[in-house]
Structures are given as structure tokens and as C-alpha cells.
Design a protein around this motif. Structure first.
Motif, short mmCIF file in Angstrom:
data_model
loop_
_atom_site.label_atom_id
_atom_site.label_comp_id
_atom_site.label_asym_id
_atom_site.label_seq_id
_atom_site.Cartn_x
_atom_site.Cartn_y
_atom_site.Cartn_z
N MET A 1 8.98 24.95 75.34
CA MET A 1 9.02 23.47 74.36
C MET A 1 9.81 24.05 73.28
SD MET A 1 5.54 22.29 72.62
CE MET A 1 5.66 20.36 72.77
N ARG A 2 10.62 23.02 72.63
CA ARG A 2 11.40 23.42 71.64
C ARG A 2 10.58 23.03 70.21
NH1 ARG A 2 16.81 19.76 73.35
NH2 ARG A 2 17.20 21.29 75.29
N GLU A 3 11.24 23.82 69.19
CA GLU A 3 10.55 23.91 68.06
C GLU A 3 11.55 23.73 67.01
OE1 GLU A 3 9.85 28.56 67.12
OE2 GLU A 3 8.42 27.30 68.16
N PHE A 4 11.05 23.33 65.83
CA PHE A 4 12.09 23.26 64.45
C PHE A 4 12.21 24.62 64.04
CE2 PHE A 4 10.25 19.16 64.27
CZ PHE A 4 11.45 18.14 64.13
N ASN A 5 13.55 25.05 63.76
CA ASN A 5 13.95 26.31 63.44
C ASN A 5 14.29 26.36 62.09
OD1 ASN A 5 15.04 29.08 63.48
ND2 ASN A 5 16.87 28.11 64.04
N THR A 6 13.80 27.20 61.17
CA THR A 6 14.31 27.54 59.76
C THR A 6 14.53 28.77 59.41
OG1 THR A 6 11.95 28.03 59.04
CG2 THR A 6 12.72 25.43 58.76
N SER A 7 15.11 29.67 60.42
CA SER A 7 15.38 31.03 60.17
C SER A 7 16.99 31.56 61.11
CB SER A 7 14.24 31.91 60.50
OG SER A 7 13.80 31.86 61.64
N GLY A 8 18.00 31.35 60.73
CA GLY A 8 19.11 31.65 61.46
C GLY A 8 19.54 30.54 62.37
N PRO A 9 20.46 30.92 63.12
CA PRO A 9 21.26 29.76 63.97
C PRO A 9 20.24 29.13 64.98
CG PRO A 9 22.52 31.83 63.72
CD PRO A 9 21.48 32.10 63.24
N ASN A 10 20.38 28.03 65.28
CA ASN A 10 19.53 27.35 66.36
C ASN A 10 20.08 27.79 67.80
OD1 ASN A 10 18.17 25.79 64.49
ND2 ASN A 10 19.02 23.72 65.19
N ILE A 11 19.06 27.95 68.41
CA ILE A 11 19.43 28.14 69.95
C ILE A 11 19.03 26.91 70.62
CG2 ILE A 11 18.73 29.65 72.00
CD1 ILE A 11 17.92 31.75 70.08
N PRO A 12 19.87 26.07 71.24
CA PRO A 12 19.63 24.60 71.74
C PRO A 12 18.45 24.68 72.73
CG PRO A 12 21.87 24.91 71.38
CD PRO A 12 21.37 26.24 71.20
N GLU A 13 18.14 25.64 73.42
CA GLU A 13 17.18 25.87 74.52
C GLU A 13 15.82 25.84 73.87
OE1 GLU A 13 20.08 27.92 74.73
OE2 GLU A 13 20.91 26.64 75.76
N GLN A 14 15.70 26.56 72.65
CA GLN A 14 14.58 26.78 71.87
C GLN A 14 14.21 25.95 70.67
OE1 GLN A 14 14.56 31.03 70.61
NE2 GLN A 14 15.14 31.66 72.94
N HIS A 15 15.18 25.34 70.10
CA HIS A 15 15.02 24.43 68.95
C HIS A 15 15.76 23.22 69.06
CE1 HIS A 15 15.86 28.99 67.78
NE2 HIS A 15 14.51 28.60 67.45
N TYR A 16 14.99 22.26 68.53
CA TYR A 16 15.70 20.80 68.20
C TYR A 16 17.21 21.16 67.49
CZ TYR A 16 11.11 19.12 69.25
OH TYR A 16 9.85 18.80 69.76
N THR A 17 18.00 20.58 67.99
CA THR A 17 19.56 20.95 67.26
C THR A 17 20.25 19.35 67.45
OG1 THR A 17 19.52 23.09 68.49
CG2 THR A 17 21.49 22.30 67.64
N ILE A 18 20.83 19.34 66.40
CA ILE A 18 21.67 18.20 66.10
C ILE A 18 22.85 18.42 66.49
CG2 ILE A 18 22.70 16.64 64.29
CD1 ILE A 18 20.28 16.95 62.79
N GLN A 19 23.54 17.70 67.39
CA GLN A 19 24.92 18.01 67.76
C GLN A 19 25.99 17.29 67.03
OE1 GLN A 19 25.48 19.89 70.69
NE2 GLN A 19 23.31 20.15 70.60
N ARG A 20 26.71 17.97 66.20
CA ARG A 20 27.60 17.56 65.24
C ARG A 20 28.94 17.17 65.81
NH1 ARG A 20 25.77 19.93 60.24
NH2 ARG A 20 27.08 18.10 59.62
N THR A 21 28.88 16.29 66.76
CA THR A 21 30.04 15.60 67.78
C THR A 21 31.31 15.47 66.81
OG1 THR A 21 28.47 14.75 69.24
CG2 THR A 21 30.81 14.17 69.38
N GLU A 22 31.15 14.65 65.80
CA GLU A 22 32.65 14.51 65.24
C GLU A 22 33.03 15.74 64.35
OE1 GLU A 22 35.66 12.50 63.89
OE2 GLU A 22 34.07 11.93 65.32
N LEU A 23 32.08 16.37 63.71
CA LEU A 23 32.71 17.52 63.00
C LEU A 23 33.27 18.77 63.95
CD1 LEU A 23 29.73 18.60 60.53
CD2 LEU A 23 32.08 17.60 60.07
N ILE A 24 32.75 18.71 65.33
CA ILE A 24 33.22 19.61 66.38
C ILE A 24 34.54 19.02 66.75
CG2 ILE A 24 32.94 20.30 68.60
CD1 ILE A 24 30.94 21.57 66.72
N ARG A 25 34.79 17.80 66.91
CA ARG A 25 36.20 17.23 66.94
C ARG A 25 37.09 17.43 65.92
NH1 ARG A 25 35.05 12.74 70.09
NH2 ARG A 25 33.83 11.98 68.39
#
Length: 160
Positions: A1-25
Motif C-alpha cells: 500500500m502506498r503512503e505519503f512521503n516526507t523524508s527523501g526521494p519518493n519511491i513510486p512503488e511505495q509512495h504517492y508520486t506526482i509525475q512531472r511530465t512537462e518538467l521531464i519533457r
């Protein structure tokens, strides 16, 4: 089950993660244009998550991405800094660099031609001020001859 993360980089399999599609582009376009750029933002705003997502996309596009973190190097000796740089570089590229000064390390990088390399330097402001300028100038000097070697882009990441 995913959870919110407030300590370090997100791990998408473990944390709710916003995909920054436009910034990645935008990041991909900058690298494809062989640009060097910076990402500056306060802590816990998604910098590390962003550049990890960008690194994944770059690697899909046949770039080799080496990510380094110099958060605790303000008081480090040059030898410690170079050791971290060399070990991190070798772990990702399997290419061994040798040297006891920054300029020699970048001269060796300039001799590599068979890959497209991107360096991501996290916590860049954590580098000891005694050799921080030399490091940045070495990057700049290498940038001027980027069409002749592997280093295609450098991304400097910091909080201040």
C-alpha cells in the motif's frame, strides 16, 4: 500500500508520486541540446524525485546518467571529494578514473567518446568552498568541447 512521503526521494512503488511530465519533457530537451542547467528549490519540494524521473527517461534515450550527492562535503578534503566522485562514477559507468586533482579527472572524462553521459550533482552547494570554484570551472571548460567527448550535460541541484 502506498503512503505519503516526507523524508527523501519518493519511491513510486511505495509512495504517492506526482509525475512531472512537462518538467521531464523540458529537462529532456535541455539535455538533448547539450545544455548544462540548475535546479534550485527548498528541501522536500521534489527535486530528487524529479531528477530521478528525468534520469530514467534519459536512460530510455540511451544516455548514461551518473547521480552524485555532496551534501556533507563542506569541510571535506579534496581527496575525500575526489574519492566520492571517482567511486560513484565507476559504480555507474564501470570506467575507472584516477587522479588527485579535479582538472585531471575531467581531462580523463574528455577522453571518453563511446557513451552519452549526463552528470547530476545533488547538493552541489555542499562542496568545500576551497575547491568548489575549481570544480565548476572544470565543468565549464569541459562543456566548451562537449562535441568531442561523452559529457553531454551536467545538472546542478541545490537548496541555496
Amino acid at each position: 500500500m502506498r503512503e505519503f512521503n516526507t523524508s527523501g526521494p519518493n519511491i513510486p512503488e511505495q509512495h504517492y508520486t506526482i509525475q512531472r511530465t512537462e518538467l521531464i519533457r523540458k529537462g529532456l530537451k535541455l539535455v538533448e541540446k547539450e545544455r548544462y542547467f540548475t535546479i534550485w528549490a527548498p528541501r522536500q519540494t521534489g527535486k530528487s524525485t524529479y531528477f530521478r524521473q528525468l534520469a530514467d527517461k534519459l536512460e530510455e534515450n540511451e544516455y548514461l546518467v551518473v547521480q552524485m550527492n555532496f551534501e556533507n562535503f563542506k569541510d571535506a578534503k579534496l581527496s575525500s571529494f575526489l574519492n566520492r566522485f571517482i567511486v560513484t562514477f565507476e559504480n555507474k559507468t564501470k570506467i575507472v578514473l584516477n587522479g588527485d586533482n579535479i582538472q585531471d579527472i575531467f581531462l580523463q572524462i574528455e577522453k571518453i567518446r563511446d557513451i552519452k553521459l549526463v552528470l547530476i550533482i545533488d547538493e552541489v552547494e555542499g562542496i568545500n568552498s576551497e575547491f568548489f570554484g575549481t570544480f565548476l570551472h572544470s565543468i565549464r571548460n569541459t562543456y566548451h568541447s562537449r562535441q568531442n567527448h561523452c559529457l553531454k550535460s551536467v545538472i546542478l541541484v541545490g537548496v541555496s
